[in-house]
Design a protein around this motif. Structure first.
Motif, PDB file in Angstrom:
ATOM      1  N   ALA A 154       0.817  -1.215   0.000  1.00 51.39           N
ATOM      2  CA  ALA A 154       0.000   0.000   0.000  1.00 51.39           C
ATOM      3  C   ALA A 154       0.855   1.272   0.000  1.00 51.39           C
ATOM      4  O   ALA A 154       0.353   2.347  -0.313  1.00 51.39           O
ATOM      5  CB  ALA A 154      -0.937  -0.007   1.211  1.00 51.39           C
ATOM      6  N   MET A 155       2.124   1.135   0.365  1.00 52.01           N
ATOM      7  CA  MET A 155       3.014   2.300   0.429  1.00 52.01           C
ATOM      8  C   MET A 155       3.810   2.503  -0.858  1.00 52.01           C
ATOM      9  O   MET A 155       4.552   3.472  -0.981  1.00 52.01           O
ATOM     10  CB  MET A 155       3.991   2.130   1.600  1.00 52.01           C
ATOM     11  CG  MET A 155       3.315   1.939   2.945  1.00 52.01           C
ATOM     12  SD  MET A 155       4.498   1.500   4.237  1.00 52.01           S
ATOM     13  CE  MET A 155       5.223   3.093   4.560  1.00 52.01           C
ATOM     14  N   ALA A 156       3.665   1.606  -1.825  1.00 49.08           N
ATOM     15  CA  ALA A 156       4.514   1.613  -3.017  1.00 49.08           C
ATOM     16  C   ALA A 156       4.498   2.938  -3.763  1.00 49.08           C
ATOM     17  O   ALA A 156       5.565   3.457  -4.119  1.00 49.08           O
ATOM     18  CB  ALA A 156       4.124   0.471  -3.953  1.00 49.08           C
ATOM     19  N   ASP A 157       3.334   3.497  -4.026  1.00 48.72           N
ATOM     20  CA  ASP A 157       3.279   4.725  -4.821  1.00 48.72           C
ATOM     21  C   ASP A 157       3.929   5.901  -4.097  1.00 48.72           C
ATOM     22  O   ASP A 157       4.660   6.685  -4.705  1.00 48.72           O
ATOM     23  CB  ASP A 157       1.838   5.060  -5.211  1.00 48.72           C
ATOM     24  CG  ASP A 157       1.256   4.033  -6.169  1.00 48.72           C
ATOM     25  OD1 ASP A 157       2.017   3.477  -6.995  1.00 48.72           O
ATOM     26  OD2 ASP A 157       0.042   3.770  -6.074  1.00 48.72           O
ATOM     27  N   ALA A 158       3.674   6.029  -2.804  1.00 46.99           N
ATOM     28  CA  ALA A 158       4.266   7.131  -2.039  1.00 46.99           C
ATOM     29  C   ALA A 158       5.784   6.985  -1.960  1.00 46.99           C
ATOM     30  O   ALA A 158       6.526   7.955  -2.170  1.00 46.99           O
ATOM     31  CB  ALA A 158       3.671   7.188  -0.639  1.00 46.99           C
ATOM     32  N   ILE A 159       6.258   5.769  -1.680  1.00 47.68           N
ATOM     33  CA  ILE A 159       7.698   5.540  -1.603  1.00 47.68           C
ATOM     34  C   ILE A 159       8.322   5.747  -2.980  1.00 47.68           C
ATOM     35  O   ILE A 159       9.406   6.331  -3.104  1.00 47.68           O
ATOM     36  CB  ILE A 159       8.001   4.118  -1.067  1.00 47.68           C
ATOM     37  CG1 ILE A 159       7.425   3.925   0.338  1.00 47.68           C
ATOM     38  CG2 ILE A 159       9.493   3.817  -1.111  1.00 47.68           C
ATOM     39  CD1 ILE A 159       8.061   4.734   1.431  1.00 47.68           C
TER      40      ILE A 159
END
Length: 175
Positions: A154-159
């Protein structure tokens, strides 16, 4: 407090990549508990220049993605076990640990649970490579960032937004 602000910023405000030339960037793999990011761009730099620049992240890392607000507080020891650290008033933070430096293979690798990845206990590996471009003096710079941890997908796009920016800043620094 700054850690919470950084985590919140990563979670809700992904940043676009900064790149002066053509670049390939993508979330190359994603599941509920993992993701992989890949970035690639040609840079007009020699092997020694690339390795030297990697070892000086204060020259290219964004102030906005530090705990202290100043990339000048970042240091990196390019030896196995070396710290990619940031000095803070009365303390500091270990962003990553150098696990492999192999100049002859054009390869550097870090155990790198940056920012909010530390708080979820993620395993994160950042591999930096560079390859000769046939008939050209430059190199193709490539980063691969592989992350596994509870809910990491779920954090892929932000990271991706943050890491892509740093990749672009290093590539720009080398251009």
């Amino acid at each position: 407090m700054k850690r919470l602000l950084l985590a919140a910023a990563l979670a809700i405000a992904p940043l676009p990549a900064v790149a002066a030339g053509p670049a390939a960037a993508e979330v190359s793999n994603r599941s509920e508990n993992s993701f992989s990011l890949t970035y690639e761009r040609a840079v007009p730099a020699s092997d020694p220049a690339i390795l030297e620049a990697i070892g000086r992240p204060a020259a290219w890392w964004s102030d906005a993605h530090t705990y202290s607000g100043d990339a000048a507080n970042i240091s990196l020891d390019l030896r196995p076990g070396g710290c990619w650290c940031e000095s803070l008033p009365g303390g500091g933070v270990k962003h990553a640990e150098t696990v492999l430096v192999w100049p002859a293979q054009r390869l550097v690798r870090f155990d790198a649970p940056f920012g909010p990845l530390q708080s979820i206990g993620a395993d994160a590996v950042l591999t930096m490579t560079w390859a000769v471009i046939e008939g050209e003096p430059g190199r193709t710079l490539k980063w691969t960032f592989v992350v596994t941890g509870p809910g990491a997908g779920a954090m892929a796009d932000a990271i991706d937004g943050v890491i892509a920016e740093q990749f672009g800043r290093l590539a720009d620094h080398l251009s």
